[in-house]
Design a protein around this motif. Sequence first.
Motif, PDB file in Angstrom:
ATOM      1  N   PHE A  86       0.822  -1.049   0.366  1.00 43.97           N
ATOM      2  CA  PHE A  86       0.007   0.124  -0.141  1.00 43.97           C
ATOM      3  C   PHE A  86       0.888   1.254   0.057  1.00 43.97           C
ATOM      4  CE2 PHE A  86      -4.352  -0.464   1.147  1.00 43.97           C
ATOM      5  CZ  PHE A  86      -4.635  -1.343   0.842  1.00 43.97           C
ATOM      6  N   ASP A 204     -25.165  33.831  -2.601  1.00 39.52           N
ATOM      7  CA  ASP A 204     -25.639  34.179  -3.726  1.00 39.52           C
ATOM      8  C   ASP A 204     -25.616  33.020  -4.748  1.00 39.52           C
ATOM      9  OD1 ASP A 204     -26.005  36.598  -3.154  1.00 39.52           O
ATOM     10  OD2 ASP A 204     -24.031  37.449  -3.326  1.00 39.52           O
TER      11      ASP A 204
ATOM     12  N   ALA B 169      -8.342  -2.708   0.563  1.00 42.95           N
ATOM     13  CA  ALA B 169      -8.721  -2.119   1.957  1.00 42.95           C
ATOM     14  C   ALA B 169      -9.940  -3.107   2.483  1.00 42.95           C
ATOM     15  CB  ALA B 169      -8.973  -0.849   1.618  1.00 42.95           C
ATOM     16  N   HIS B 416     -40.524  20.667   6.595  1.00 42.87           N
ATOM     17  CA  HIS B 416     -39.062  20.662   7.037  1.00 42.87           C
ATOM     18  C   HIS B 416     -39.226  19.650   7.932  1.00 42.87           C
ATOM     19  CE1 HIS B 416     -37.205  23.969   4.923  1.00 42.87           C
ATOM     20  NE2 HIS B 416     -38.323  25.005   5.188  1.00 42.87           N
ATOM     21  N   THR B 418     -37.246  17.221   9.229  1.00 42.80           N
ATOM     22  CA  THR B 418     -36.061  16.731   9.599  1.00 42.80           C
ATOM     23  C   THR B 418     -36.024  17.792  11.229  1.00 42.80           C
ATOM     24  OG1 THR B 418     -34.629  18.154   8.415  1.00 42.80           O
ATOM     25  CG2 THR B 418     -34.655  15.885   8.085  1.00 42.80           C
ATOM     26  N   GLU B 419     -36.289  19.012  10.968  1.00 37.97           N
ATOM     27  CA  GLU B 419     -35.995  19.907  12.213  1.00 37.97           C
ATOM     28  C   GLU B 419     -37.154  20.760  12.510  1.00 37.97           C
ATOM     29  OE1 GLU B 419     -32.158  22.055  11.584  1.00 37.97           O
ATOM     30  OE2 GLU B 419     -31.329  19.809  11.384  1.00 37.97           O
ATOM     31  N   GLU B 422     -36.821  24.639  13.917  1.00 30.17           N
ATOM     32  CA  GLU B 422     -36.511  25.762  13.462  1.00 30.17           C
ATOM     33  C   GLU B 422     -37.494  26.653  12.513  1.00 30.17           C
ATOM     34  OE1 GLU B 422     -33.215  25.267  10.524  1.00 30.17           O
ATOM     35  OE2 GLU B 422     -32.266  23.934  12.055  1.00 30.17           O
ATOM     36  N   LEU B 426     -36.372  31.323   6.145  1.00 23.44           N
ATOM     37  CA  LEU B 426     -35.020  32.012   6.631  1.00 23.44           C
ATOM     38  C   LEU B 426     -34.754  33.297   5.780  1.00 23.44           C
ATOM     39  CD1 LEU B 426     -32.865  28.760   6.000  1.00 23.44           C
ATOM     40  CD2 LEU B 426     -33.133  29.926   8.128  1.00 23.44           C
ATOM     41  N   PRO B 427     -34.386  34.156   6.241  1.00 23.10           N
ATOM     42  CA  PRO B 427     -34.306  35.673   5.546  1.00 23.10           C
ATOM     43  C   PRO B 427     -33.538  35.440   4.104  1.00 23.10           C
ATOM     44  CG  PRO B 427     -32.757  35.516   7.206  1.00 23.10           C
ATOM     45  CD  PRO B 427     -33.375  34.252   7.281  1.00 23.10           C
ATOM     46  N   ALA B 429     -31.201  36.414   1.041  1.00 26.40           N
ATOM     47  CA  ALA B 429     -29.869  37.076   1.496  1.00 26.40           C
ATOM     48  C   ALA B 429     -28.927  37.371   0.128  1.00 26.40           C
ATOM     49  CB  ALA B 429     -28.607  35.884   1.928  1.00 26.40           C
ATOM     50  N   GLY B 430     -28.341  38.596   0.310  1.00 31.13           N
ATOM     51  CA  GLY B 430     -27.416  39.090  -0.748  1.00 31.13           C
ATOM     52  C   GLY B 430     -28.464  39.730  -1.978  1.00 31.13           C
ATOM     53  N   PRO B 431     -27.756  39.977  -2.906  1.00 33.70           N
ATOM     54  CA  PRO B 431     -28.243  40.828  -4.188  1.00 33.70           C
ATOM     55  C   PRO B 431     -29.432  40.299  -4.683  1.00 33.70           C
ATOM     56  CG  PRO B 431     -26.187  40.192  -4.735  1.00 33.70           C
ATOM     57  CD  PRO B 431     -26.343  39.841  -3.306  1.00 33.70           C
ATOM     58  N   ARG B 432     -29.703  38.942  -4.447  1.00 31.83           N
ATOM     59  CA  ARG B 432     -30.834  38.300  -5.011  1.00 31.83           C
ATOM     60  C   ARG B 432     -32.053  38.981  -4.423  1.00 31.83           C
ATOM     61  NH1 ARG B 432     -31.817  33.670  -2.648  1.00 31.83           N
ATOM     62  NH2 ARG B 432     -29.704  32.686  -2.721  1.00 31.83           N
ATOM     63  N   GLY B 447     -35.331  29.790   2.216  1.00 29.32           N
ATOM     64  CA  GLY B 447     -33.998  29.548   1.922  1.00 29.32           C
ATOM     65  C   GLY B 447     -33.721  28.887   0.632  1.00 29.32           C
ATOM     66  N   PHE B 448     -34.426  28.511  -0.038  1.00 26.93           N
ATOM     67  CA  PHE B 448     -34.374  27.690  -1.265  1.00 26.93           C
ATOM     68  C   PHE B 448     -34.772  28.889  -2.458  1.00 26.93           C
ATOM     69  CE2 PHE B 448     -34.779  24.302   1.765  1.00 26.93           C
ATOM     70  CZ  PHE B 448     -33.589  23.512   1.064  1.00 26.93           C
TER      71      PHE B 448
END
Lengths: 281, 499
Positions: A86, A204, B169, B416, B418-419, B422, B426-427, B429-432, B447-448
């Motif tokens: 290995f 973004d 292995a 959602h 799984t959680e 929460e 979600l807020p 973000a960014g220039p989007r 968020g998506f």
Amino acid sequence: MTVLAAAAGTGTHLGGAETVVFWILGPIALAGALGMVFSRNAVHSALWLVNTMLCLGVFYVVQQAPFLGAVQIIVYTGAIMILFLFVLMLVGRDSSDSVVETLRGQRVAATVLGIGFAGLVGAGIARATTNLTVTGLNTDQLGGNGNINGIARLLFTRYLLAFEVTSALLITAAVGAMVLAHIEREPGSRRTQKELSRARFLTDRPQTLPGPGVFARGNSVAAPALLPDGRPAEDSLATGIEPQEIEQMPRPTDRAQLGSPDDALGTLDPARDDSPGGRTR
Amino acid sequence: MSVLASADQPTLDDFGHDVWWIVLIKIVGIFALLVVMTLFAIVFERKVVARMQQRIGPNRVGPRGYLQSLADGLKLAFKEDIMPALADKPVYFLAPVIAAVPAFLAFSVIPLGPTVSLFGHRTPLQLTDAPIGVLVVLACSAMGVYGIVLAGWASGSTYPLLGGLRSAAQMVSYEIAMGLSIVAVFLYSGTMSTSGIVAAQAHGTALTFFGAHVTGPSWFAILLPVSFVIYAIAVVGETNRAPFDLPEAESELVGGFHTEYASLKFALFFLAEYINMVTVSSLAATLFLGGWRAPWPISLWSAANTGWWPMLWFFLKVVVALFVFIWLRGTLPRLRYDQFMRFGWKVLVPTALVWILVVATMRTVARSANLATGEAVVYVGIPVAIVLIAALLIGSRASNRSTRLAAREAAAGSIHPTEPEEPQVLPPAGPRRRPARAGGPSRAEGGFPVPPMDLTVPPSPRLRRESVVTGARADGASESGGIVSTGRRGTATAEEDGQ
């Protein structure tokens, strides 16, 4: 195993089959040892060593120690040499030994000392074993209940301490290696896959970065991808690599170079005129 | 029955006295048997998997398609043999041989039947046996790893190297679990020779159950269930079969260590893989399923364990084991590599160690309490095994609890699952982020990213061009010949037409 049985029947004398096995495998084992020393390639050396180990395993079996032979093959050739391989393979296949001598005269000294050492050991063993009364392995000294039971009895009674100390040593070595190689991380300091995914979707760019060389004329990692308008895409630059400017096709400047959309399809007509698109004006 | 069985049962002393031509017959017989079993196993696998996938499978070559693998093998032999330019030639040539030879060798200690009469000689239906019989199989599988490692290395290419490393292995890891699972069998039967282990499964223990005399089970699969389960799982990993076929995952990779191999060399790897499958199946039959001895209802027939009949029972067991291999392949999805390694080292190996401890304790207790070992197993071992398996089941269920709950909530329509604690949105973000329009949904829904829901499609540029072209043609249509009419040429620009 017929060899084993034949050898077992002859008691302490060297049986015919055992002699044959010895004179066939002895030179092979020796050739393996020499090949290991003289091979330029490290992996070839390891393979020669495997050859020698296999021969030794067969010798053990022939000399009425089948368990030892099997363990020799399973543990030494099967596990330890595989680990060696290995490491050697990961080093790279062209890493042959350097032939530059760093110490002057070391070859000669090593040859002389090696031959001298072999002579000493050989002479010592030869002197010690001449006129030795040979008792087989399957006699009373092993408990008389077969090879495996005899070894087990000795290991777990008379040599128990040595056995346990050896295993403790091996465990210590293994744990020590793991401790040395282990990187301590604060619990919770490493983000889970889900957290990473959420963090990425809050930026973004939730999608993956463009790969290098998309729409470009080169497929090197250093070649940036091109955007549809011909600018290089900054996101596609790999970190740690100087981006290279790939020579682009000259951009078409007028209608003659641009051609008509049909030019991309080609034509079968040889008598096509040279005006763009092949149409008459 | 028991008298006959003990008379035919070969012991270690029966081996090594055969005439040379009987040994030769046995060697050639085993070789032919393994090759035929390989051909059979390939067709069998393809047909069974096809049935499981609602297909028919190979049905063209030979009667009902049973010669398909023979035709494939012949085709493989006549293909061009390629030697990669960067290959290490001697090792590249040796690797398939190293893979195939131990696969054949391992079968030499598998008992196929009792002592039979072969051309007037009484001889056991087994090539050879030794006090270390089963260790020969382990040694051969250890040597087989070399073929894979060297094949990957000698190809002189990165992908085979990685595939070889992963295969090796995997095999080295699962060999440990396999060896540990066999240890309990050694402890229990008191021998490592395969014929001795078969003999140890000859008779069940006589039990007295509330006054009723019952013959207990004799197969180690029932007496040592944990060992059997671990062995069954470990050999699937050991033979690189699905669901543990990560190094050569055929639906994801082009191949593993044998990517650069072709023709007969590739055929040797293929052969070795299937022979290994047959070998571990027959070892499972020998160690855990009573070997060549007839299963229970047949064993009531007094001649079931004499003569050449046992070969039939043996091969039936082997085919059943092969079927399980194929069944696993047809049913289970592939594991991820880290899950696979974690399972091998953190579940299989510790379980095997604990089980060895239990079996050893059981043996000691049985000896000191003067119980027959069979009784000790039935009263202690099987309850312990049930507790162990139940603990594993509960443990896996507990560790999968969040996934299970999430799946239930997702089925009930939760976004959602799984959680649930929460915040749901979600807020962005960014220039989007755009100025919120009245009534329009938030751009980052939870968020998506979602496409703008209030998108108005701009007028097609083609429409505009068409109108320009028609306008230009109104001026100078006579010069351009009036060819521009339909199709793609209709998209000519105004400058071109106006020149």
